[in-house]
Write a protein that holds these residues in place. Structure first.
Motif, PDB file in Angstrom:
ATOM      1  N   GLN B  38      49.248  42.657  34.756  1.00 40.69           N
ATOM      2  CA  GLN B  38      49.898  41.572  35.487  1.00 40.69           C
ATOM      3  C   GLN B  38      48.945  40.823  36.415  1.00 40.69           C
ATOM      4  O   GLN B  38      49.134  39.629  36.681  1.00 40.69           O
ATOM      5  CB  GLN B  38      51.116  42.088  36.265  1.00 40.69           C
ATOM      6  N   GLN B  39      47.936  41.498  36.917  1.00 42.73           N
ATOM      7  CA  GLN B  39      46.970  40.790  37.770  1.00 42.73           C
ATOM      8  C   GLN B  39      46.166  39.782  36.961  1.00 42.73           C
ATOM      9  O   GLN B  39      45.862  38.688  37.437  1.00 42.73           O
ATOM     10  CB  GLN B  39      46.061  41.792  38.482  1.00 42.73           C
ATOM     11  N   LYS B  40      45.839  40.167  35.733  1.00 37.98           N
ATOM     12  CA  LYS B  40      45.134  39.223  34.862  1.00 37.98           C
ATOM     13  C   LYS B  40      46.060  38.081  34.443  1.00 37.98           C
ATOM     14  O   LYS B  40      45.638  36.929  34.348  1.00 37.98           O
ATOM     15  CB  LYS B  40      44.581  39.957  33.631  1.00 37.98           C
ATOM     16  N   VAL B  41      47.329  38.407  34.195  1.00 38.03           N
ATOM     17  CA  VAL B  41      48.300  37.372  33.822  1.00 38.03           C
ATOM     18  C   VAL B  41      48.431  36.351  34.951  1.00 38.03           C
ATOM     19  O   VAL B  41      48.357  35.137  34.726  1.00 38.03           O
ATOM     20  CB  VAL B  41      49.680  37.998  33.502  1.00 38.03           C
ATOM     21  N   GLU B  42      48.594  36.825  36.177  1.00 33.63           N
ATOM     22  CA  GLU B  42      48.783  35.913  37.315  1.00 33.63           C
ATOM     23  C   GLU B  42      47.538  35.071  37.573  1.00 33.63           C
ATOM     24  O   GLU B  42      47.628  33.874  37.839  1.00 33.63           O
ATOM     25  CB  GLU B  42      49.170  36.701  38.569  1.00 33.63           C
ATOM     26  N   TYR B 142      39.976  33.017  44.924  1.00 39.83           N
ATOM     27  CA  TYR B 142      39.595  33.373  43.545  1.00 39.83           C
ATOM     28  C   TYR B 142      38.665  34.580  43.541  1.00 39.83           C
ATOM     29  O   TYR B 142      38.770  35.445  42.677  1.00 39.83           O
ATOM     30  CB  TYR B 142      38.955  32.179  42.822  1.00 39.83           C
ATOM     31  N   GLN B 143      37.749  34.618  44.496  1.00 35.70           N
ATOM     32  CA  GLN B 143      36.864  35.802  44.611  1.00 35.70           C
ATOM     33  C   GLN B 143      37.709  37.070  44.689  1.00 35.70           C
ATOM     34  O   GLN B 143      37.469  38.057  43.986  1.00 35.70           O
ATOM     35  CB  GLN B 143      36.003  35.690  45.876  1.00 35.70           C
ATOM     36  N   GLN B 144      38.719  37.035  45.572  1.00 37.42           N
ATOM     37  CA  GLN B 144      39.570  38.223  45.749  1.00 37.42           C
ATOM     38  C   GLN B 144      40.351  38.553  44.482  1.00 37.42           C
ATOM     39  O   GLN B 144      40.453  39.709  44.073  1.00 37.42           O
ATOM     40  CB  GLN B 144      40.571  37.989  46.884  1.00 37.42           C
ATOM     41  N   TRP B 145      40.917  37.523  43.878  1.00 39.07           N
ATOM     42  CA  TRP B 145      41.762  37.768  42.692  1.00 39.07           C
ATOM     43  C   TRP B 145      40.931  38.310  41.526  1.00 39.07           C
ATOM     44  O   TRP B 145      41.404  39.174  40.788  1.00 39.07           O
ATOM     45  CB  TRP B 145      42.495  36.488  42.280  1.00 39.07           C
ATOM     46  N   TYR B 150      39.369  42.309  37.863  1.00 34.62           N
ATOM     47  CA  TYR B 150      38.214  42.722  37.039  1.00 34.62           C
ATOM     48  C   TYR B 150      37.222  43.617  37.792  1.00 34.62           C
ATOM     49  O   TYR B 150      36.173  43.950  37.258  1.00 34.62           O
ATOM     50  CB  TYR B 150      37.493  41.491  36.478  1.00 34.62           C
ATOM     51  N   GLY B 151      37.566  43.946  39.033  1.00 34.85           N
ATOM     52  CA  GLY B 151      36.731  44.910  39.751  1.00 34.85           C
ATOM     53  C   GLY B 151      35.458  44.354  40.354  1.00 34.85           C
ATOM     54  O   GLY B 151      34.665  45.109  40.905  1.00 34.85           O
ATOM     55  N   SER B 152      35.242  43.037  40.240  1.00 37.86           N
ATOM     56  CA  SER B 152      33.997  42.483  40.783  1.00 37.86           C
ATOM     57  C   SER B 152      34.187  41.027  41.160  1.00 37.86           C
ATOM     58  O   SER B 152      34.921  40.284  40.498  1.00 37.86           O
ATOM     59  CB  SER B 152      32.875  42.608  39.752  1.00 37.86           C
ATOM     60  N   ALA B 158      33.255  34.906  30.906  1.00 32.09           N
ATOM     61  CA  ALA B 158      33.965  35.903  30.084  1.00 32.09           C
ATOM     62  C   ALA B 158      35.247  36.355  30.769  1.00 32.09           C
ATOM     63  O   ALA B 158      36.296  36.490  30.119  1.00 32.09           O
ATOM     64  CB  ALA B 158      33.056  37.105  29.821  1.00 32.09           C
ATOM     65  N   GLU B 159      35.194  36.586  32.078  1.00 29.17           N
ATOM     66  CA  GLU B 159      36.399  37.004  32.802  1.00 29.17           C
ATOM     67  C   GLU B 159      37.365  35.826  32.953  1.00 29.17           C
ATOM     68  O   GLU B 159      38.584  36.002  32.874  1.00 29.17           O
ATOM     69  CB  GLU B 159      36.045  37.562  34.193  1.00 29.17           C
ATOM     70  N   VAL B 160      36.824  34.638  33.164  1.00 26.88           N
ATOM     71  CA  VAL B 160      37.689  33.454  33.275  1.00 26.88           C
ATOM     72  C   VAL B 160      38.499  33.274  31.995  1.00 26.88           C
ATOM     73  O   VAL B 160      39.721  33.115  32.018  1.00 26.88           O
ATOM     74  CB  VAL B 160      36.845  32.181  33.562  1.00 26.88           C
ATOM     75  N   THR B 161      37.824  33.326  30.865  1.00 24.52           N
ATOM     76  CA  THR B 161      38.516  33.095  29.591  1.00 24.52           C
ATOM     77  C   THR B 161      39.388  34.297  29.209  1.00 24.52           C
ATOM     78  O   THR B 161      40.421  34.128  28.568  1.00 24.52           O
ATOM     79  CB  THR B 161      37.512  32.788  28.460  1.00 24.52           C
ATOM     80  N   ASP B 162      39.000  35.480  29.632  1.00 24.54           N
ATOM     81  CA  ASP B 162      39.860  36.648  29.372  1.00 24.54           C
ATOM     82  C   ASP B 162      41.176  36.516  30.137  1.00 24.54           C
ATOM     83  O   ASP B 162      42.248  36.811  29.605  1.00 24.54           O
ATOM     84  CB  ASP B 162      39.148  37.939  29.773  1.00 24.54           C
ATOM     85  N   ALA B 163      41.089  36.077  31.389  1.00 24.47           N
ATOM     86  CA  ALA B 163      42.314  35.907  32.187  1.00 24.47           C
ATOM     87  C   ALA B 163      43.202  34.823  31.580  1.00 24.47           C
ATOM     88  O   ALA B 163      44.420  35.005  31.447  1.00 24.47           O
ATOM     89  CB  ALA B 163      41.955  35.556  33.638  1.00 24.47           C
TER      90      ALA B 163
END
Lengths: 328, 328
Positions: B38-42, B142-145, B150-152, B158-163
């Motif tokens: 859900q964190q990635k979804v949001e 965005y840094q926090q989210w 993603y832990g970092s 890659a993380e942007v497009t994964d989310a």
């Protein structure tokens, strides 16, 4: 029993203090609007997100007054049909029903009158009212919704803009930190914010930025003490009244959610809120703020960011054979 | 007791019939995706509506794949940066995770790979991945989210497009009338729709339009039997493979929600669904449908419109001093 009595007395004192603070302060609390016709609100929300009110079928009210972004597009001036650049910064739709007039130059008396403008502005949605109405009437679901909300399928631009304006009235942002403080929560503001608010009043900002919007209640000349330097040719109210003394006179914008509504001023020339505060003090009040003062006032202004309206996206009904095709 | 027994037997028979129908039919039920982070979804939803992923700060994923409009923009081809007109019709984002590859020519293997494309396409969002990442990193929220999801804080494209891809996976449209019928509700389809579905199978449409998407599972040549007449210069898969026999070969599009995703074909040249059905029968199958046949198949296709995903608009955090300014 003593405990209950004590609690009652304490509550009574607190209520009295709060009532006094609310009454005494020149910036007033914002509350949600109640009693709106929900069918008009829902229909208005559809129309708010409806790109088929534009010639290209890609620009909706929300394009320039994005409710995901403080009710603005965060551009110096908006991008319209065929990438036309608008003449002036888009004001926020949030709490906009509280403005005493609409548009920077006040040429619309209320939100309903305002909503008719962009649809037929060739640099914005570049449509016509007739084509917009024709588009909506070509879609059976809109026929039904207008009948439910206004009692007739034979709707006009008046009902379209009334529905949009009714939806816009839901876009209040209550419960900002400043409003919590107004209601009596002493911990809602930081020391800097309290000092900033005191400076805001002492320096004279409050003369124009008061009321529930911290603005939006009067016209004022941009560059009252010193001329405002800008490339923007807009002459303000003078374009409406034809009077020389209305040159560069604009509606005082709201400071509600000002943290989100950059860039600032009618020309969108200043991106930094603290810089905007310093420019205002200088050219409107003839005051030179120290960095500490402008920083504190900026901190106070950020306490005016309220709860952003929760909005579920509508699902728009499909076009039909008789719907006007997009003009690209 | 007898009544309960009878009910249980009846339910068991019904379940068995339903299971058989679901198994036997070539178009499969669509269900919501479960178990997503859900964190990635949001976070992905924020990025989906984030116009600051474009050079002008006005174009978001949702601009061309509007979830208020069946996941498309209902244009022949999309309008991008500086009103550039795209080369091909924007496919719907709804249920798009079920496609076997992404884009019309299959040049991305999945949604994550797809999402990277438009950001740096000069005719679309016209940004760069570096500038997009820089923009997001300049905003503390965005840094926090990203750190939470993603832990970092040191995220990349890659993380942007994964989310974004994770959010897109939520955009399923279950419970269409056709799916209700597949599940055993005999009253879900009209007689015309049932006859239309039978024709859809008999005439051979089902050869390409099968599976949960009624499409999206294979490539096929546009103009298999007769050449497709178009002004669109796109040569399809051949642009990827360089092979002559891949000329005009495209991914077969989904027919889910096809009622909403006009205009049709990769060139967006046909606005009417019944006409699109007739063209397909003619050039792909060499069949001339009667008006009654194409009308019934069209009625069936409208039964593939599912429940549109309920989406609450995110509220995007403000830019900072170090955020790249919009390039207009």
């Amino acid at each position: 029993m003593n405990k209950i009595l004590f609690t009652m007395v304490a509550m009574s004192v607190a209520l009295s203090v709060n009532a006094k603070r609310q009454d005494a302060e020149p910036i007033k609390i914002i509350e949600p609007v109640v009693g709106l016709d929900q069918q008009k609100v829902e229909l208005g929300k559809m129309l708010w997100f409806e790109p088929r009110l534009s010639a290209s079928n890609t620009i909706s009210c929300n394009s320039c007054h994005n409710v995901a972004k403080g009710g603005v597009d965060n551009l110096p001036s908006s991008i319209g049909h065929k990438w036309a650049i608008g003449p002036i910064n888009s004001p926020t739709v949030l709490n906009s029903d509280l403005n005493f007039v609409q548009f920077w130059n006040g040429r619309a008396k209320d939100l309903q009158e305002q909503a008719a403008g962009p649809i037929e502005n060739p640099k914005e949605m570049a449509f016509t009212h007739d084509l917009a109405i024709g588009t909506l009437k070509s879609i059976p679901q809109y026929q039904q919704w207008f009948k439910k909300a206004y009692g007739s399928e034979n709707f006009t631009i008046a009902e379209v803009t009334d529905a949009i304006a009714t939806f816009e009235k839901t876009l209040r942002t209550p419960n900002s930190k400043f409003d919590k403080w107004l209601k009596g929560d002493d911990s809602a503001l930081t020391v800097d914010q309290l000092e900033g608010y005191a400076l805001f009043k002492q320096k004279g900002c409050i003369a124009c930025h008061s009321g529930p919007l911290a603005g939006g209640q009067m016209y004022q000349k941009m560059g009252l003490v010193k001329a405002f330097k800008t490339d923007n040719p807009d002459i303000g109210r003078a374009a409406i009244t034809g009077k020389e003394f209305d040159k560069y006179v604009f509606k005082v914008p709201t400071l509600r959610n000002v943290e989100l509504t950059y860039p600032y001023f009618h020309d969108g020339s200043v991106w930094d809120l603290q810089e905007a505060v310093e420019v205002m003090a200088d050219i409107q009040l003839g005051q030179s703020l120290t960095k500490s003062e402008s920083r504190k006032i900026t901190a106070f202004l950020k306490s005016l960011t309220g709860e952003q309206p929760p909005i579920t996206l509508p699902h728009l009904p499909p076009s039909t054979h008789s719907t006007t095709r997009p003009q690209i």
